[in-house]
Write an enzyme that holds these catalytic residues in place. Structure first.
Site, PDB file in Angstrom:
ATOM      1  N   GLU A  66       0.833  -1.210   0.000  1.00 26.71           N
ATOM      2  CA  GLU A  66       0.000   0.000   0.000  1.00 26.71           C
ATOM      3  C   GLU A  66       0.866   1.259   0.000  1.00 26.71           C
ATOM      4  O   GLU A  66       2.091   1.185   0.163  1.00 26.71           O
ATOM      5  CB  GLU A  66      -0.925  -0.016   1.215  1.00 26.71           C
ATOM      6  CG  GLU A  66      -0.175  -0.181   2.522  1.00 26.71           C
ATOM      7  CD  GLU A  66      -0.741   0.646   3.639  1.00 26.71           C
ATOM      8  OE1 GLU A  66      -1.159   1.788   3.384  1.00 26.71           O
ATOM      9  OE2 GLU A  66      -0.736   0.161   4.771  1.00 26.71           O
TER      10      GLU A  66
ATOM     11  N   LYS B 271      -3.731  -1.962  14.477  1.00 26.50           N
ATOM     12  CA  LYS B 271      -2.942  -0.931  15.164  1.00 26.50           C
ATOM     13  C   LYS B 271      -3.260  -0.866  16.648  1.00 26.50           C
ATOM     14  O   LYS B 271      -4.406  -0.907  17.054  1.00 26.50           O
ATOM     15  CB  LYS B 271      -3.184   0.421  14.508  1.00 26.50           C
ATOM     16  CG  LYS B 271      -2.655   0.438  13.096  1.00 26.50           C
ATOM     17  CD  LYS B 271      -2.377   1.857  12.657  1.00 26.50           C
ATOM     18  CE  LYS B 271      -2.055   1.834  11.194  1.00 26.50           C
ATOM     19  NZ  LYS B 271      -3.245   1.432  10.421  1.00 26.50           N
TER      20      LYS B 271
HETATM   21  N1  PSU Z   1       0.140   0.163   8.521  1.00 26.51           N
HETATM   22  C1  PSU Z   1       1.160   0.942   8.950  1.00 26.51           C
HETATM   23  N2  PSU Z   1       1.019   2.295   8.829  1.00 26.51           N
HETATM   24  C2  PSU Z   1      -0.100   2.877   8.261  1.00 26.51           C
HETATM   25  C3  PSU Z   1      -1.156   2.033   7.792  1.00 26.51           C
HETATM   26  C4  PSU Z   1      -0.983   0.686   7.959  1.00 26.51           C
HETATM   27  O1  PSU Z   1       2.171   0.442   9.468  1.00 26.51           O
HETATM   28  O2  PSU Z   1      -0.180   4.115   8.176  1.00 26.51           O
HETATM   29  C5  PSU Z   1      -2.395   2.673   7.164  1.00 26.51           C
HETATM   30  C6  PSU Z   1      -3.118   1.685   6.248  1.00 26.51           C
HETATM   31  O3  PSU Z   1      -3.228   2.289   4.978  1.00 26.51           O
HETATM   32  C7  PSU Z   1      -4.495   1.504   6.876  1.00 26.51           C
HETATM   33  C8  PSU Z   1      -4.702   2.870   7.485  1.00 26.51           C
HETATM   34  O4  PSU Z   1      -5.470   1.156   5.951  1.00 26.51           O
HETATM   35  O5  PSU Z   1      -3.425   3.092   8.081  1.00 26.51           O
HETATM   36  C9  PSU Z   1      -5.864   2.882   8.441  1.00 26.51           C
HETATM   37  O6  PSU Z   1      -6.445   4.148   8.402  1.00 26.51           O
HETATM   38  P1  PSU Z   1      -7.917   4.370   9.027  1.00 26.51           P
HETATM   39  O7  PSU Z   1      -7.744   3.993  10.472  1.00 26.51           O
HETATM   40  O8  PSU Z   1      -8.187   5.842   8.825  1.00 26.51           O
HETATM   41  O9  PSU Z   1      -8.840   3.474   8.282  1.00 26.51           O
END
Ligand code: PSU
Ligand code: MN
Length: 300
Positions: free
Chosen positions: A26, A158
């Protein structure tokens, strides 16, 4: 058939045609997840780790309106340096393509595009999920996992999230959570959460076999999780303390929606003197390597 509006690099086109292993990556992690120059170095290292295992990396973004599979090094550098890259999740794909914007893709948008290109294994750091109370915010990563048959290799969800809720939602959506050599659902920077994976494997080929069967029986996506390498994982107490502070800062500054996750990640890096950054980098490279091993094993 690959749709004609999807731009594939020559290397990815040939690899897919010859049925060689390809791993999707990504771009939100590059544009919004990590700071310059760590983002650029890490993105290149992830690609190298995939090549080393005998697979072809395909970093995905929306390049001025064109969904692109297999960015060049120059494109990755531009995404890493630029301040005005949009963050596109699944719902934003139509807007950024229709209006010809430069956008990084999140897990949900990357899964959708990878699938359209015929790529079924994807590596990231940590997936999005349900945020902690009192915030009502559930990542589109979960709904995309529910419907799109791509295996997402990650260090769990996360650590800023409500992990028990995130795991429950994954179960509700019929998404298997496959633990690589671990029963615990990892917590991104932190090695483990209290939660359990739905099935544990010891080898990349076992993970490939589970995913193949899941898809054969009409399943959508699946998660393959592995914990952050122990030397660099952040201790839970240190993390919790920093997160408490980062959450207060986010609330005080009125940060919500798509800005919330990038804000918290950046603030945590400051509050932990870069420990979360070192963990993020290590776990991401580890996931890129495992994803390549799984896709190589799927061909055997
Ligand atoms: N993994 C990481 N760092 C990131 C992400 C994933 O180590 O920044 C990103 C991915 O693109 C994931 C996003 O889809 O964070 C999640 O964002 P949100 O919580 O706004 O959906
Ligand atoms: Mn969100």
């Amino acid at each position: 058939m690959i749709p004609d509006w999807l731009i594939l690099s020559e290397e990815v086109t040939i690899a897919l045609r010859e049925r060689r292993p390809v791993v999707a990556l990504e771009s939100t992690i590059i544009a919004h997840g990590l700071p310059w120059p760590t983002n650029f170095e890490t993105a290149k290292q992830a690609e190298n780790a995939i090549r080393y295992e005998g697979a072809v990396p395909a970093t995905i973004a929306i390049w001025h309106g064109k969904p692109t599979i297999g960015l060049t090094t120059a494109q990755i550098e531009e995404l890493a340096k630029s301040d005005d890259v949009l963050k596109a999740s699944r719902r934003d794909l139509g807007a950024v393509v229709g209006l010809k914007k430069l956008a990084a893709t999140t897990v949900s948008a990357t899964m959708a595009l990878a699938h359209m290109a015929g790529i079924s294994v994807f590596a990231t750091g940590g997936i999005g999920g349900a945020h902690r109370e009192p915030i009502f915010d559930i990542s589109a990563d979960l709904t995309e996992l529910a419907r799109t048959p791509v295996l997402v290799v990650c260090a769990g969800a996360k650590s800023i999230l409500d992990l028990p809720r995130t795991l429950e939602l994954l179960e509700t959506f019929g998404v298997p959570v496959i633990g690589y050599r671990s029963d615990a659902f990892p917590a991104f920077y932190v090695q483990r959460s209290q939660g359990r994976v739905s099935v544990r494997v010891e080898t990349p080929s076992e993970a490939a076999a589970i995913f193949r069967s899941h898809v054969q029986m009409g399943g959508g996506g699946a998660v393959l999780s592995q914990p952050c390498p122990s030397e660099l994982a952040v201790p839970a107490e240190q993390f919790d303390k920093a997160l408490g502070e980062a959450e207060l800062d986010a609330a005080a500054e009125g940060i919500s929606g798509a800005r919330l996750t990038p804000y918290l990640l950046a603030r945590l890096a400051e509050l932990t003197d870069g420990r979360t950054l070192a963990a993020n980098r290590a776990l991401y490279l580890n996931n890129a390597k495992l994803a390549a091993q799984v896709v190589v094993a799927s061909d055997e």
